[in-house]
Design an enzyme around this catalytic site. Structure first.
Site: not given
Length: 521
Positions: A68, A76, A136, A166-167, A179, A253
């Site tokens: 990601d 990351r 984002r 995504k998503h 999440h 996901d």
């Protein structure tokens, strides 16, 4: 043979910098199709290529190596690589060309580490109340998200990495974080088709390689109560495959997220999602759960005729996608590419800073002394998809530019009374009403106690500015504040660009916002 066919369906994560012997044995036993890499695997990025080669050797094939690397809030590669801007910051530049260049640079840096698949861009159309998307997303406007998303896809395709929209079918208007729990988006099919689906339709037309599902319940598409899109055949097969004619690979996901696990076992969800139409099943953390999911699907294959037919379909798409994977790495290493990309990163961040209003008494900053206060949040991740802030500290960056200024750090999740006390303990504003304060918010449109603290200080001193560090929506409540700016992210290059604007080195831009600011004045 059957085991290694089932193993093709999994993209899995591993713990620590180096994959363990247990993990490698699992990869070898099942012929696992790919891995996903997190910051936890990248404490020394230079070691990653060797680890990925070891995993591919265990699998016995060329594997998907995913990450990601969205930019901004979700990065990351935090060590030795470029700190790319958020999607919304890119849209704030008003440049599709810069967006394409940014994602092409992202792809090149990924390939230098052996990473061939970016789980980006985000094509969700953001709503201010969404706790997990925000900057984002490129925008709150569907066609702008579509245009900038496709520029991002084009950039990654030019670099030679797979992109992933995504998503699906769009979770920008979710009001809770998937999440943690299952969001519901109750819109009609007509509304979804004319809004949420627009960026995905354009991405499909532009040949996006992959699409990621969302853990969101859409009652317009799915009659079974509280069944997430990830597990819904109506969404994954009827809508995406049949109506939208998507031919690429469909990845879930992470199946360990709360929106799934609060109602389903992870292995159960893997089986359900696969039979609903997913090609690749993403399980990011637990080796035990990865193994259990693989065993569950193998059992399905042995006892369910439908599983065999679905397996053939998915393996055909997976094989086609694998043939696109670049096997060679760039001649330059990550650190060299970071140096090459540095002017691009600086240009993007400088062009992305937006001012809602500017008071000439505060910007440009003519002099700074101890009575110039920079009130800054203690940065930490707010949702599980993000990584902690690990660059040069915000206070240090400010002190490097304004050495004589006072820097006060506050807890953005604290009460207004606590924030006020934290600031007042460092500087007595009651005794110095000529002070000037630059208050950096951190999601104050959700963590509203920050806004109450700002209102308190605005009654005491005249010269106060608000800087929305993370999401620009913080500024909507600042109608009485005469200087307001947004950075669309909290990484070091965004802060340095902002400080340049405060000093007058770059002109404050007030037009061409990436989102609607109607009613903010």
């Amino acid at each position: 043979m059957q085991k290694k066919q089932i193993g093709q369906l999994f993209i899995v994560g591993y713990q620590g910098e180096e994959p363990t012997g247990d993990f490698l044995r699992f990869v070898e036993e099942w012929g696992i199709g790919g891995v996903i890499v997190f910051a936890r695997n990248l404490s020394d990025p230079s070691r990653l290529p060797a680890h990925l080669e070891k995993i591919a050797e265990a699998s016995g094939q060329k594997i998907f190596t995913a990450i990601d690397q969205e930019g901004g809030l979700v990065l990351r590669i935090l060590s030795k690589g470029s700190l790319f801007s958020s999607a919304m910051a890119l849209a704030a530049t008003n440049s599709l060309e810069l967006t394409e260049q940014s994602y092409q640079a992202t792809g090149k840096e990924m390939l230098s580490l052996g990473l061939n698949w970016n789980l980006a861009p985000v094509l969700d159309i953001n709503h201010p109340d969404n706790p997990g998307i925000g900057a984002r997303s490129f925008s709150d406007q569907p066609f702008k998200v579509a245009d900038y998303g496709c520029a991002a896809i084009k950039g990654m395709q030019k670099a030679g990495v797979l992109a992933c929209a995504k998503h699906f079918p769009g979770k920008g208007h979710a009001r809770v974080d998937s999440h943690l729990t299952l969001p519901v988006i109750p819109h009609t099919c007509e509304r979804l088709d004319s809004f949420e689906l627009i960026p995905f339709k354009k991405a499909i037309q532009n040949g996006v390689d992959a699409i990621m599902t969302s853990h969101v319940f859409f009652p317009a598409y799915e009659s079974a109560a509280d069944l997430p899109a990830t597990l819904s055949k109506s969404v994954l097969t009827d809508l995406l495959r049949h109506q939208l004619d998507f031919k690429g690979i469909l990845v879930t996901d992470d199946l360990e997220m709360g929106a799934i696990t609060e109602s389903f076992g992870i292995a159960q969800a893997a089986s359900m999602s696969f039979h609903a139409g997913a090609d690749l099943l993403l399980i990011c953390h637990s080796l035990n759960q990865q193994r259990l999911a693989a065993e569950t699907l193998l059992n399905d294959l042995k006892h369910n005729r439908e599983t065999g037919a679905r397996l053939s379909e998915s393996l055909e798409r997976i094989t086609a996608a694998r043939q696109k994977l670049v096997t060679h790495r760039p001649a330059q290493n990550l650190e060299t590419l970071k140096e090459i990309h540095s002017p691009l990163i600086e240009k993007i961040h400088e062009q992305s800073i937006k001012f809602l209003r500017v008071d000439p008494r505060m910007v440009p900053l003519k002099t700074t002394g101890a009575d110039t206060l920079f009130v800054i949040p203690q940065i930490s991740s707010l949702v599980q998809v993000e990584e902690e802030h690990r660059q040069e500290s915000l206070g240090t960056i400010i002190k490097n530019e304004f050495a004589a200024a006072t820097v006060v750090v506050y807890d953005p999740k604290a009460s207004a009374e606590q924030i006020i006390a934290q600031i007042s303990a460092e500087h007595s504003l009651e005794e110095n009403k000529n002070a000037q304060m630059f208050f950096f918010t951190y999601n104050s449109h959700i963590l509203k106690e920050q806004q109450s603290a700002i209102e308190h200080f605005a009654k005491i001193i005249k010269n106060i500015a608000v800087i929305a560090l993370r999401n620009p929506y913080d500024l909507a409540a600042c109608k009485s504040i005469k200087t307001c700016a947004a950075t669309f992210g909290f990484r070091t290059p965004a802060i340095k660009a902002l400080l340049k604007a405060l000093k007058g080195d770059i002109a404050p831009a007030t037009t061409l916002w990436p989102i609607s600011i109607e009613g903010w004045s």
